[in-house]
Design an enzyme around this catalytic site. Structure first.
Site, PDB file in Angstrom:
ATOM      1  N   HIS A 289     -31.861 -22.715 -13.929  1.00 10.04           N
ATOM      2  CA  HIS A 289     -31.467 -23.804 -13.020  1.00 10.04           C
ATOM      3  C   HIS A 289     -31.800 -23.400 -11.590  1.00 10.04           C
ATOM      4  CE1 HIS A 289     -27.671 -21.904 -11.598  1.00 10.04           C
ATOM      5  NE2 HIS A 289     -27.542 -21.453 -12.832  1.00 10.04           N
ATOM      6  N   ASP A 301     -28.374 -15.896  -9.717  1.00  6.68           N
ATOM      7  CA  ASP A 301     -27.862 -17.115 -10.358  1.00  6.68           C
ATOM      8  C   ASP A 301     -28.381 -18.307  -9.592  1.00  6.68           C
ATOM      9  OD1 ASP A 301     -26.454 -18.880 -11.894  1.00  6.68           O
ATOM     10  OD2 ASP A 301     -24.480 -18.320 -11.130  1.00  6.68           O
ATOM     11  N   GLU A 335     -26.819 -27.493 -12.025  1.00  7.97           N
ATOM     12  CA  GLU A 335     -26.094 -26.820 -13.113  1.00  7.97           C
ATOM     13  C   GLU A 335     -24.697 -26.435 -12.671  1.00  7.97           C
ATOM     14  OE1 GLU A 335     -24.713 -23.269 -15.488  1.00  7.97           O
ATOM     15  OE2 GLU A 335     -25.115 -23.405 -13.338  1.00  7.97           O
ATOM     16  N   GLU A 336     -24.595 -25.914 -11.438  1.00  8.84           N
ATOM     17  CA  GLU A 336     -23.298 -25.382 -10.989  1.00  8.84           C
ATOM     18  C   GLU A 336     -22.239 -26.471 -10.850  1.00  8.84           C
ATOM     19  OE1 GLU A 336     -22.816 -22.426 -11.258  1.00  8.84           O
ATOM     20  OE2 GLU A 336     -24.494 -21.172 -10.602  1.00  8.84           O
ATOM     21  N   ASP A 363     -30.096 -17.412 -17.905  1.00  3.64           N
ATOM     22  CA  ASP A 363     -29.078 -17.635 -16.877  1.00  3.64           C
ATOM     23  C   ASP A 363     -27.921 -16.641 -17.001  1.00  3.64           C
ATOM     24  OD1 ASP A 363     -27.748 -18.731 -14.720  1.00  3.64           O
ATOM     25  OD2 ASP A 363     -26.831 -20.335 -15.893  1.00  3.64           O
ATOM     26  N   HIS A 434     -21.428 -15.720  -8.292  1.00  8.20           N
ATOM     27  CA  HIS A 434     -20.757 -16.719  -7.440  1.00  8.20           C
ATOM     28  C   HIS A 434     -20.115 -16.099  -6.197  1.00  8.20           C
ATOM     29  CE1 HIS A 434     -20.298 -19.793 -10.993  1.00  8.20           C
ATOM     30  NE2 HIS A 434     -21.517 -19.339 -10.863  1.00  8.20           N
TER      31      HIS A 434
END
Lengths: 471, 471
Positions: A289, A301, A335-336, A363, A434
């Site tokens: 993504h 990410d 995606e997130e 991912d 994150h």
């Protein structure tokens, strides 16, 4: 084939008391010599791909390309102009390779932008609490919410409290990290479960086993049955400090200011096709993504996943290696925010589901590859295990069974489409996940080369072998 | 004794081509059987101390006391009211143990308070650069300094540049971490060396081998020969990103806003004496510094050192173990501003220097103890090595030679007074050093017990043995 399988399973049943048959024994029978030999026959081609990436012109190109991309754009949150610019950039990069079969599919995506995030411990002493709001959290008023906080270790712990203990309070979920799958529920469900008990806000211990006072953001889902309350993640360090204070019987009072802006914007999934020579309608999908959280640089990410998936058609084209089925490289968007891009694709392409022979997403980090995490039938896994034997020389032959490999692609594998994630030495993945620490420093030139090589070669073999991956 | 030593050294000279004599062989001769046996004879007392801390009433008391202290006060920067309150708290904690021989010595200390720190990358793209100003950095104007930046790997690299390359620029020191001792010079000397070349500000790659986008603050010293320019530390991640951009030939433009306030306040060194029974005028000093940087909680640097040093008189008193010499536990103030408290003590007590038998400081982490880092003559080290043998059961018998053990106490050991630091498994110390991650999460209950036990028992034996530690 079926009666042979029956006999085998009977045999397994008989001997299983003494020793469980190894997967390999089962696979030998399931696949048969011919297919095993056919797959082994790809070694010269997969070795050519490995050499090209590890020692040839592509050496360090994944790292360098990713670094240039990440340095240029930084975070690419859903709905941002930067995300769209980064998509344009990847399209141009692809065109520069002479690949023109590129499609973008527009869709509406949420944009959630933090404006002010400030949590202050007021009692027992004044202290700034490091914090990241959770995705799509509602805002507080500008003065924020000032309330007493209670600490809970689990949902059971919360449920065991009297209403009067929770009503009007801030609930702090302080569940120690077990695994992402287990622990993330406190982030995704915490706000609504606290609201259901009358809480005015919720905070969650960041979903990580390690921290340098680093908060970890992430998605959360409001349950429409309950009021939407502001919610954010705090660090392990502050959670542990608050827990100690709470256990000493000290009253904890916090002020929580979380101001954000919500909007809807248009974004795009990006599809790059490398057409198959014999069954172009059949697809082997590789993907990542392209959107990221706003707090880091989105290198791990999921910039790494984008670049190893981008490399698949590029390397095959450069080496003039042509699979029978089409390889489609997809850059999912948003995606997130909850697999928004993948859901849109699944909906728009639902009539083509039967044509997805295999679907892959990287991912879970692009660290040193160990093999693939595979979801599908036993026979499907046997075939992939056989393919992975081609990567023994780089120690990437491990197959781990995963019910839902990947993130976006779980929407497909959950409906029975076989698929795989890149399985890597990612023990530190959640240290950075994150956070502001999701940067190029987590990536390594050689490890990215290894991942690129395995990802490309595996996708090619799967797209070229004589049989479809069974469902 | 001296002629025996001469013979030994001759023997050593003769055999040294074949095998270098082990320290142990040298020590056996230097110490003689009697002293070795005397030290070994302390085992029952040191075991009693170990049992009391590891299994008895003191178990986990260091961790719990430290946690309560750190949670109550948080950071204790030089010149702050919090620091003075934390000193009062430690004095009361000592009085609660029935120890009344407590002295405080006032001194003037600098107070440097950050008000606004903001560094923004303007070109090639806009990005917030995580930053901590360095100690006593001068302020910028409110609009900050906007200038082009250059990257250098070393002072040599800087010196090799033409004046025109540096004048009016921001110098970014991007030296990779080698060791604290080697790398910290870019932090301590960087600003003035850049100013000497005409730079308008300087930034330094944080002095650490690991980061989750964590800046590390620390002291720096202006050279009065050059203009004082604003200076701050950036993260490994941003340093590496800026380096990549720079190496690609991209122009780097930064805006640096650093606003701080400087003042002078009164603080105190705190001396707790546990009087010796035979030679009360002779001192064995155990110590740590009670001030901390403002950005973390000062748990590791140096709350742990304070609490293991506080424990020494407390445990000995509780167990009614009375050494011949006085044990003085000192909490230095304003260490982070440049050993200010220790320098004041050294000056005020310079006539008593001969009475300092041994001086110890635990300021390199209170992780699992491995032994002591010792500065002093060969004979002094031999005695300490013999003492450390008493801690074989807890694997804390290692002696490492250190020229300047401790931080504050280097002012004493540099003038020939023998001394030691607590030597621990501190490989991750610099991951957290001077960051927001210096919290109780770095500390461990059992490791603090081990450190407390070794520190107390070693200090006691040194304070009680029949001979002074030779200089």
């Amino acid at each position: 084939m079926n009666s042979l399988l029956g006999s085998l399973l009977l045999l397994i049943g008989v001997v299983s008391c003494k020793h469980l048959p190894k997967d390999e024994e089962v696979c030998a029978v399931l696949l048969g010599n011919e297919l095993v030999e056919e797959i082994a026959g790809y070694k010269s081609v997969t070795d050519e791909i490995l050499r090209y990436v590890l020692e040839g012109d592509f050496k360090h190109q994944t790292y360098n390309g990713l670094a240039k991309f990440v340095d240029k754009f930084g975070p690419r949150p859903s709905g941002s102009e930067t995300l769209e610019q980064s998509i344009d950039y990847m399209i141009q990069l692809t065109r520069d390779e002479g690949i023109t079969d590129i499609t973008t599919e527009e869709l509406e995506v949420p944009q959630w932008t933090r404006e002010l995030e400030q949590v202050t411990l007021l009692e027992p002493r004044v202290k700034n609490i490091a914090v990241f709001g959770l995705g799509r959290s509602v805002s507080t008023s500008p003065e924020g919410i000032t309330a007493e906080a209670i600490m809970v270790n689990s949902f059971d712990d919360l449920d065991s409290l009297a209403d009067s203990d929770v009503k009007g309070k801030i609930v702090i979920y302080d569940a120690k990290f077990v695994s992402y799958g287990v622990s993330v529920r406190y982030r995704t469900e915490g706000a609504s479960r606290a609201a259901a008990r009358g809480a005015v806000a919720s905070l969650v211990r960041s979903i990580t086993p390690f921290s340098i006072n680093s908060p970890h953001t992430g998605a959360q889902n409001y349950d429409n049955n309950y009021p939407k309350i502001p919610t954010a993640a705090i660090t392990l360090e502050d959670a542990d400090m608050l827990r100690r204070m709470y256990d000493r019987g000290e009253k904890i009072v916090l002020n929580i200011k979380l101001i954000s802006k919500s909007d809807t914007k248009t974004s795009r999934n990006t599809l790059i096709d490398y057409k198959g020579t014999e069954s172009p309608e059949k697809l082997v999908i590789v993907s990542g993504h392209i959107d990221s959280w706003d707090v880091g640089q989105g290198a791990m990410d999921n910039g790494g996943g984008i670049f190893v998936s981008w490399a698949v058609p590029v390397i095959l084209k450069r080496l003039n290696i042509k699979p029978k089925r089409t390889i489609r490289s997809i850059f999912w968007t948003a995606e997130e925010m909850g697999l928004i891009g993948a859901a849109d694709y699944a909906n728009k392409h639902k009539n083509e589901n039967n044509n997805i022979n295999f679907i892959m997403e990287a991912d879970e980090g692009t660290f040193a590859p160990l093999g693939l995490g595979v979801g599908g039938t036993q026979e499907a896994r046997c075939i992939i295990a056989e393919v992975l034997k081609l990567f023994k020389s780089i120690n990437a032959s491990t197959l781990v069974e995963q019910n839902a490999p990947g993130s976006d692609i779980s929407l497909f594998t959950n409906s029975g489409i076989p698929g795989a994630s890149l399985y890597t030495e990612n023990s530190k993945y959640f240290w950075f996940h994150h956070t502001a620490g999701d940067t190029m420093n987590v990536e390594n030139e050689h490890e990215l080369d290894l991942g690129t090589a395995v990802w490309t070669a595996a996708a090619y073999v799967i797209a070229d072998i004589s049989i479809d991956i069974p469902r």
